[in-house]
Structure formats: C-alpha cells, structure tokens
Design a protein around this motif. Structure first.
Motif, short mmCIF file in Angstrom:
data_model
loop_
_atom_site.label_atom_id
_atom_site.label_comp_id
_atom_site.label_asym_id
_atom_site.label_seq_id
_atom_site.Cartn_x
_atom_site.Cartn_y
_atom_site.Cartn_z
N VAL A 1 16.94 9.56 7.51
CA VAL A 1 18.29 9.91 7.09
C VAL A 1 18.69 11.15 7.88
N GLY A 2 19.74 11.03 8.67
CA GLY A 2 20.12 12.13 9.54
C GLY A 2 20.96 13.17 8.83
N VAL A 3 20.70 14.45 9.13
CA VAL A 3 21.50 15.57 8.65
C VAL A 3 21.96 16.35 9.87
N LEU A 4 23.25 16.58 9.99
CA LEU A 4 23.82 17.30 11.13
C LEU A 4 24.13 18.74 10.70
N VAL A 5 23.57 19.70 11.44
CA VAL A 5 23.79 21.11 11.11
C VAL A 5 23.81 21.90 12.41
N THR A 6 24.71 22.86 12.50
CA THR A 6 24.79 23.68 13.71
C THR A 6 23.63 24.67 13.73
N HIS A 7 23.31 25.16 14.94
CA HIS A 7 22.24 26.15 15.07
C HIS A 7 22.58 27.41 14.28
N GLU A 8 23.87 27.80 14.29
CA GLU A 8 24.25 29.01 13.56
C GLU A 8 24.00 28.86 12.07
N ARG A 9 24.35 27.70 11.50
CA ARG A 9 24.15 27.50 10.06
C ARG A 9 22.67 27.44 9.72
N LEU A 10 21.85 26.83 10.59
CA LEU A 10 20.42 26.78 10.35
C LEU A 10 19.82 28.18 10.41
N GLN A 11 20.33 29.02 11.32
CA GLN A 11 19.86 30.40 11.40
C GLN A 11 20.27 31.19 10.16
N GLU A 12 21.50 30.96 9.67
CA GLU A 12 21.94 31.62 8.45
C GLU A 12 21.04 31.23 7.28
N LEU A 13 20.65 29.98 7.22
CA LEU A 13 19.76 29.51 6.16
C LEU A 13 18.44 30.27 6.22
N ALA A 14 17.89 30.41 7.43
CA ALA A 14 16.62 31.13 7.57
C ALA A 14 16.79 32.60 7.21
N ASP A 15 17.90 33.23 7.63
CA ASP A 15 18.13 34.65 7.33
C ASP A 15 18.28 34.87 5.83
N ARG A 16 18.98 33.95 5.15
CA ARG A 16 19.18 34.09 3.71
C ARG A 16 17.85 33.98 2.97
N ALA A 17 17.03 33.01 3.39
CA ALA A 17 15.73 32.85 2.75
C ALA A 17 14.82 34.04 3.04
N ARG A 18 14.90 34.58 4.27
CA ARG A 18 14.07 35.72 4.63
C ARG A 18 14.48 36.95 3.83
N ALA A 19 15.80 37.12 3.60
CA ALA A 19 16.28 38.26 2.82
C ALA A 19 15.77 38.20 1.39
N THR A 20 15.66 36.99 0.83
CA THR A 20 15.14 36.85 -0.52
C THR A 20 13.70 37.30 -0.61
N VAL A 21 12.89 36.92 0.40
CA VAL A 21 11.48 37.32 0.41
C VAL A 21 11.36 38.82 0.66
N VAL B 1 10.15 23.66 -5.99
CA VAL B 1 9.73 24.86 -5.27
C VAL B 1 10.90 25.44 -4.47
N HIS B 2 11.68 24.57 -3.83
CA HIS B 2 12.82 25.04 -3.05
C HIS B 2 13.95 25.51 -3.93
N HIS B 3 14.23 24.79 -5.02
CA HIS B 3 15.33 25.16 -5.90
C HIS B 3 15.08 26.50 -6.56
N ARG B 4 13.83 26.77 -6.96
CA ARG B 4 13.52 27.95 -7.76
C ARG B 4 12.99 29.13 -6.94
N GLY B 5 12.91 28.99 -5.64
CA GLY B 5 12.43 30.08 -4.82
C GLY B 5 10.98 30.45 -5.06
N ILE B 6 10.16 29.47 -5.34
CA ILE B 6 8.75 29.72 -5.65
C ILE B 6 7.98 29.93 -4.35
N GLU B 7 7.15 30.98 -4.32
CA GLU B 7 6.33 31.30 -3.17
C GLU B 7 4.89 30.85 -3.42
#
Length: 471
Positions: free
Chosen positions: A281-301, A433-439
């Motif tokens: 199942v294909g998901v289309l996402v720009t590089h900028e949005r994927l980077q924002e996703l990583a930055d948001r998750a990194r900020a949480t940690v 695990v993803h929904h609840r931010g479990i490490e």
C-alpha cells in the motif's frame, strides 16, 4: 389533517384560510405551478417521443434543477428549525424532515447539516450552490468536512490562499470525487491534530462481524483508513478484469476476492511465512514532511530528563505547515489521495519500505532511489527465533500476526535495520507503541518498555522471563 396526509397541492402551494395557513410570496406562487406543470409534461413522455440528444438536453436541465432544489430545501430547513414547530411532531429536525419529505433519515441528516453549514460557515458556497455554479454534492462535501473544527472554520474565513473562496473555486473546476479528495487534504492540512484524533477515535470504533446466515455469511464492520487501504489493495490485486462471459457484478467479484484472500492467508499460515509477504500500500510524503515527522519525534524524546521522567510540560509539537495550495496537494496521502494522519504516518514510517522518487517541475521522474530500511526475511527470521512472540509486556501473540519494529526509530534516531535494533510486536501493540509514544530499550536479556511519562510497564510474566510462559 396531519402533516404527512396533506395533499400535494396544498402542501406545495398553501393558500391563506381561516386556520391561518400562510400564503407564499408572489414570485414563488407564480413560478412553482409552472415548474410542476413542466415536470408533469415530462412524466407523460414515452421513450419513443425523444431522440438521444433531446433526452440528454432534458436530463442536463433536470440535473441542474435537482441540484438547486436540494440546496434550496436545505436552506428552507434552517428556517423551519428556527420556527420550532417541527418539535411538536418529532424529536429531531432530521426525523421531522425525513417524515415530512418522505426521505431516509440519513439523507435528511445530510440536508440539515448542509443547511446549517451554508447558513453559518459557508456563505460563498451558499451563493454558488444556489445559482448552480457548484452542485449540491459539492456543497455536501464541503459541509461534511470543512467547518468541523474551530481551526478549519478560521481557515475558511481567513484571507489566506486556501480559504472558502479557494475551495469554492476548486468545486467549480473538479468533479465531485476529485473535489472530495481535495477537501480531505485541505481539512488534514488545516487542522492536522483533528485528523490525528479522528484516526485514533476510528481505531477505537473499528470492528468486524462475520455472522453465519442461511446459505452463507453476513459481513459487517468498520475499518480504520490504513486497514481499509490494505483490504482494498489486496482485493483489487485479487480482482482482475473480468473474463469474457463473466456476468458477475463488481461487488460479487470482490466477495470472491475476499474468499481468495482468506485462502491465501491460510496457505501462508501453513508454510510459516506469516506476514513476511505483505500487500503493498503506497503512501506519498514529501522529504520535508518526513523530516518534520522525525524532528517532532526527536523533540519528544529529547524533552525527557536524564532519569527518564517526563518534564512538567511536554515539548510542543512542531507547527503544522502553513496552509497553502502546495500543502493541500502534497500532504501525506495514500496513492488514491486519502490523507494519512500524522499518528498513522509515524507508525507506517517505522517498518515500511522507503523508495525515493525525485520529480522535475513538470512531474517527470528524474531519479529513483533504492528501497531501504525494511527487515529482510533473514533478519526477521532471526528476530522471530530470538523473540518467539510479541514482546510487549503480557502479550504472547505469535509471529504470524506480528511485525518487526525499530527500537531506535529509523528516521528519528537514525537506528539501523538490524537484528539488534529489531523487536517483534503484534499488529495491535505495534500500533499502540506508536500511538502512545512508548520507548523500548534492552536491559540484559530483557526488553524494557516505558510510557511517555517515563514509567516502566510491568512485565506480567513470572520473574520477567517467558521461557515457561504459555504461548
């Protein structure tokens, strides 16, 4: 005489009488009889009275009449609502309208929602729909999706590039199905938090019933957008173009495909392949949005204290991209244009195959990158041999219904796709695990799970060792 027994003529064209029935405005009184007479004349025509072009011309006019009449009826319902007399005979305006106009409750609810939205939130769409510039179906799409949260209402009335006027212009240009995808993308971009909440709420409402009935089974259910995409894609792969002489409907062929999908699943169970071969199942996402996703998750940690405890206030998530035609068109979406909520995108980015496609200004493909970050069959087999079942505390789901999860997030933490960085989680707990931010981290021979507040989740197995735990 009761409302529902009122003759058609008096219901449509009431005249003043001793009881106090109101008279219609003169301009309406003069035009409605002509409309009814024209419809009567159409009803008296037979198939042999017209040729194809004549029928097409009349059908086109009727489409415009039906569309504008639907909009007018929705607007009248808001007047009826304000009057309040409907409450004497029904417990809701929708049920009153369904009974009074002889429609289903579902259609009446949609008309009530449309009338309220045109009155309160969509003045530009109200004018365009009343004049026939956009169809009633376009108006229903706007009413159902656009004014559903405060942020979306603010975007509608703003001076930005993607306000109500922009949506109305898209309605003029696009067919209904394409416009629906456009508005879904707009709604996701205007209020991504609401999109996330909607996905989580849909996850809680998901269900599937397969009940035996006479000579078969009745299937009923509701799926989240990702599960629905998986099922549709799998069914489409198993529903080829019908062969010559195949008289089955599309629905009948999908039913046969579902049976074939179930048989294929049983075959995989028998060979022990489990979920190592999954439908794409294909998901289309720009590089900028994927980077924002990583930055948001990194900020949480990074927001946690060295002791692993959450700070007094959790770090604010990265702001959503500014609403613009580009963010609406290029937000994260499945291949058919349905937006992907951020909370779902984070999970799909964990163990999905990533391919890079670089497009030029005219959408030509300039470069295709290699697939990365997926667990190979050998690595998955090694993880299965080590973990044997879902490693979430208290869960013993088998590998058949489990996936490999990156302990250190591939994009956020630059974690490797290795056996050491992989853990087996069942479908449910992978999503959890993803929904609840479990490490997750390794402590000797054990996996340790901590929630978003830094609290360690208790392992329900004896002594934290599952060697003797029943599978």
């Amino acid at each position: 005489m009761a409302d529902d027994d009122t003759p058609l003529d008096s219901a449509v064209l009431p005249a003043p009488d001793a009881v106090g029935n109101p008279a219609l405005p003169p301009e309406v009184t003069g035009s409605l009889p002509a409309v009814l007479a024209w419809l009567d004349s159409l009803g008296s025509l037979s198939a042999t009275d017209l040729d194809g072009r004549q029928a097409e011309a009349i059908a086109t006019v009727l489409a415009d009449v039906i569309s504008r009449a639907g909009v007018a009826q929705a607007r009248m319902l808001t007047v009826i609502e304000a009057d309040g007399l409907w409450s004497i005979s029904a417990r809701s305006l929708s049920r009153y309208a369904a009974r009074r106009f002889g429609t289903s409750v579902h259609l009446a609810q949609a008309q009530v929602r449309l009338g309220r939205a045109l009155r309160d939130d969509l003045p530009g769409a109200a004018v365009a729909a009343a004049s026939g510039e956009i169809g009633v179906e376009h108006a229903h799409v706007l009413a159902a999706l656009a004014p559903t949260t405060e942020l979306r209402r603010a975007a509608l009335s703003s001076d930005g590039a993607c306000n109500e006027a922009w949506l109305v212009e898209q309605a003029r240009l696009l067919p209904v199905d394409e416009f629906r995808r456009c508005v879904r993308g707009w709604a996701a971009a205007a209020d991504p938090d609401a999109d996330d909440r909607g996905y989580v709420e849909a996850s809680d409402r998901a269900y599937l019933e397969v009940a035996p009935t006479l000579n078969g089974y009745h299937v009923d259910g509701f799926l989240t957008v990702d599960d629905g995409q998986n099922l549709r894609t799998a069914l489409e792969a198993l529903t080829p173009v019908p062969a010559a002489g195949d008289q089955r409907s599309a629905g009948q062929r999908r039913a046969a495909a579902l049976g074939a999908l179930a048989r294929r699943g049983l075959e995989l169970m028998g060979t022990g392949k489990g979920s190592t071969v999954r439908t794409r199942v294909g998901v289309l996402v720009t590089h900028e949005r994927l980077q924002e996703l990583a930055d948001r998750a990194r900020a949480t940690v990074d927001g946690r204290t060295p002791a692993g405890r959450a700070p007094a206030r959790a770090p604010a998530p990265a702001p959503a991209p500014a609403l613009s035609p580009r963010t609406v068109a290029h937000g994260p979406q499945f291949e058919d244009g349905i937006p992907v909520p951020r909370v779902l995108l984070d999970r799909l980015a964990c163990d999905g195959e990533l391919n890079r496609y670089i497009f030029g200004p005219t959408s030509e493909i300039l470069d295709v990158g290699r697939a990365e970050r997926t667990f190979t069959r050998a690595r998955r087999n090694a993880i299965v041999a080590r973990d044997r079942h879902c490693r979430y505390p208290g869960c013993t789901a088998p590998p058949l219904i489990s996936e490999c999860h990156h302990v250190q997030h591939w994009a956020r933490d630059h974690g490797s796709t290795s056996v050491e960085n992989g853990i087996l989680l069942c479908f449910h707990h992978h999503r959890h695990v993803h929904h609840r931010g479990i490490e997750i981290r390794r402590r000797g021979a054990r996996w340790v799970f901590t929630d978003a507040a830094g609290r360690e989740l208790a392992d329900l197995r004896p002594d934290g060792d599952d060697d003797g735990w029943p599978a």
